[in-house]
Scaffold this active site. Structure first.
Site, PDB file in Angstrom:
ATOM      1  N   TYR A 256      25.400   7.552  48.525  1.00  0.00           N
ATOM      2  CA  TYR A 256      24.422   8.427  49.174  1.00  0.00           C
ATOM      3  C   TYR A 256      23.005   8.082  48.729  1.00  0.00           C
ATOM      4  O   TYR A 256      22.798   7.313  47.786  1.00  0.00           O
ATOM      5  CB  TYR A 256      24.731   9.901  48.865  1.00  0.00           C
TER       6      TYR A 256
ATOM      7  N   LYS B  33      25.180   4.391  43.371  1.00  0.00           N
ATOM      8  CA  LYS B  33      24.910   5.808  43.653  1.00  0.00           C
ATOM      9  C   LYS B  33      26.061   6.405  44.464  1.00  0.00           C
ATOM     10  O   LYS B  33      25.941   6.641  45.665  1.00  0.00           O
ATOM     11  CB  LYS B  33      23.568   5.938  44.388  1.00  0.00           C
TER      12      LYS B  33
ATOM     13  N   LEU C 105      21.256   5.334  36.665  1.00  0.00           N
ATOM     14  CA  LEU C 105      20.846   5.070  38.040  1.00  0.00           C
ATOM     15  C   LEU C 105      19.490   4.375  38.017  1.00  0.00           C
ATOM     16  O   LEU C 105      18.611   4.735  37.220  1.00  0.00           O
ATOM     17  CB  LEU C 105      20.715   6.394  38.805  1.00  0.00           C
TER      18      LEU C 105
END
Lengths: 284, 284
Positions: free
Chosen positions: A33, A148, A204
């Site tokens: 996403y 992600k 991330l």
């Protein structure tokens, strides 16, 4: 008013926005996403999100179902159809629906979903004026946090654990060092130097992180990309987190230890200002 | 014929079996599941699965939406409506649909989904006669593998990696020791002693594992619950895996090293026989 949600090429009222129970996003968390902020009806850092989406899909051996131009067109259509001024656009791509099997299906059509969340005054968040408190919790997520994926149960649990501890959000700690926040990258500032975890599979690769570090360096601020401990954070002059939806958010306490005078620090506030100004200029 | 799928109290044709894109099972992998085998139209180890479901929900602070008697009734209704003789019943409970936020929603109704997979002759799997080959891959899953969540992307990736290595399934290795298979518990046998990883947060607490170890002890077999390495497995007399859908499945090679004469070992075959016999007797 009901939102308009995009599902596989169709623009549907949110009540009708559904996916098959056989979707691998639902059964296996086999999905990635992105969340893009919208300010004044324009997309912030769109190119960065599109590039990261492409990378996440590639890491999972999934085809990118749309070109960057098509992604942009769908995002803009979502802004228009939902009359979105300030808020977020969430997009998710799954490997698609197939009879349940751990092995990837030989032929499945990716599922594409986008929805909006209206957040009037997103850039003028009251929290940015007071700062937030964070509590550290163990980082027990999987080892590929650079992809992600929607495997977000633990970040949710960590956020709830932080709230129980009287904080606003969690900082995740692994092998003695802070990795990142529950849904943001973490920074401390000491003696004018900004310290944030170096990139790797442990965190991330924040789109906002990349932009903020670039702006910081352009403004002649010193940046160190390396791990730091909770103790080092508690002794810092200030701290902050960055994410696509919170931009630059000051942190005023870490595990109950108040940083500085307990108000947002000048570096965080300055970076927030620069980030918002530059991002608005570059918005598409 | 289209399957009948259960979604929140309704029995629907599979094409109509959908969940909201706002479901937290889809957006956050905020969901748990169970898979129960069906042999001759009857449920295998149902009570064990119901108990583990209840525990998984409790660990995530989710209410169990149905009583054990209600779960049993729904399972039986699914067997009847789908004319299921041999196969699987998959069930998933999510925290429900809510506007996207990492924090758990204050009020959300859990989503309940069940579907069947027909597997004629499930207990007479050809693989059980030849055995399977496994390849070791790093175990990078999250730290609470004892909770049966749908965060199954890595087990899927591990299975694909094993296939690329010419094996049938993966054994996951952490800190030098085998934790478990991609979707099953792992065992080796040496000098008549069965060795399998001790319970903890590192592995799923297999329902089939518990039953098989009980049957092994009742048959006076020696059982050691402790970690073992890939090297120890390669030097074992035989090996096997257990799961609700594969029962007891012999393993004949580990990372290319053939065990014994490369055919299923006597302990694995005997345990498979006992497990199937006793489970059929106790099926409901």
């Amino acid at each position: 008013m009901s939102r308009i949600v995009y599902v596989n090429g169709e623009y549907l009222p949110e009540e009708a926005a559904k996916v098959s129970v056989f979707d691998r996003g639902f059964l296996f968390a086999d999905a990635v996403y992105e969340v893009t902020s919208v300010l004044g009806g324009k997309l912030i850092d769109f190119a960065g999100h599109a590039a990261r989406l492409s990378r996440s899909l590639g890491e999972l051996e999934m085809e990118n179902p749309l070109t960057e131009a098509e992604w942009l067109a769908v995002h803009r259509e979502m802004v228009a159809r939902n009359g979105l001024e300030d808020g977020l656009i969430y997009l998710q791509v799954t490997r698609g629906a197939a009879d349940r099997d751990f092995a990837f299906p030989e032929a499945a059509t990716p599922t594409v979903v986008l929805f909006t969340q209206s957040k009037p005054g997103l850039a003028e968040s009251p929290a940015a004026k007071t700062g937030i408190k964070v509590a550290s919790v163990p980082d027990i997520r999987w080892g590929r946090r650079d992809i992600k994926t929607v495997q977000l149960l633990y970040p949710s649990m960590a956020k709830m654990a932080a709230k129980k501890l009287g904080a606003d959000d969690a900082w995740l700690v692994e092998d003695g060092f802070v990795t990142e926040g529950s849904s943001n990258n973490a920074y401390i500032v000491k003696g004018g130097t900004i310290v944030t975890r170096n990139l790797g599979t442990e965190i991330l690769h924040g789109i906002t992180r990349a932009a903020v570090l670039r702006f910081a360096r352009e403004a002649q601020m010193k940046v160190e990309e390396r791990p730091f401990t909770v103790e080092e954070a508690q002794g810092a002059d200030e701290a902050f987190v960055t994410s696509a939806s919170a931009f630059v958010m000051p942190v005023v306490a870490v595990d109950g230890a108040v940083l500085g005078d307990g108000t947002p620090g000048p570096v965080a506030l300055r970076l927030r200002e620069i980030y918002l100004e530059e991002s608005r200029k570059a918005a598409v």
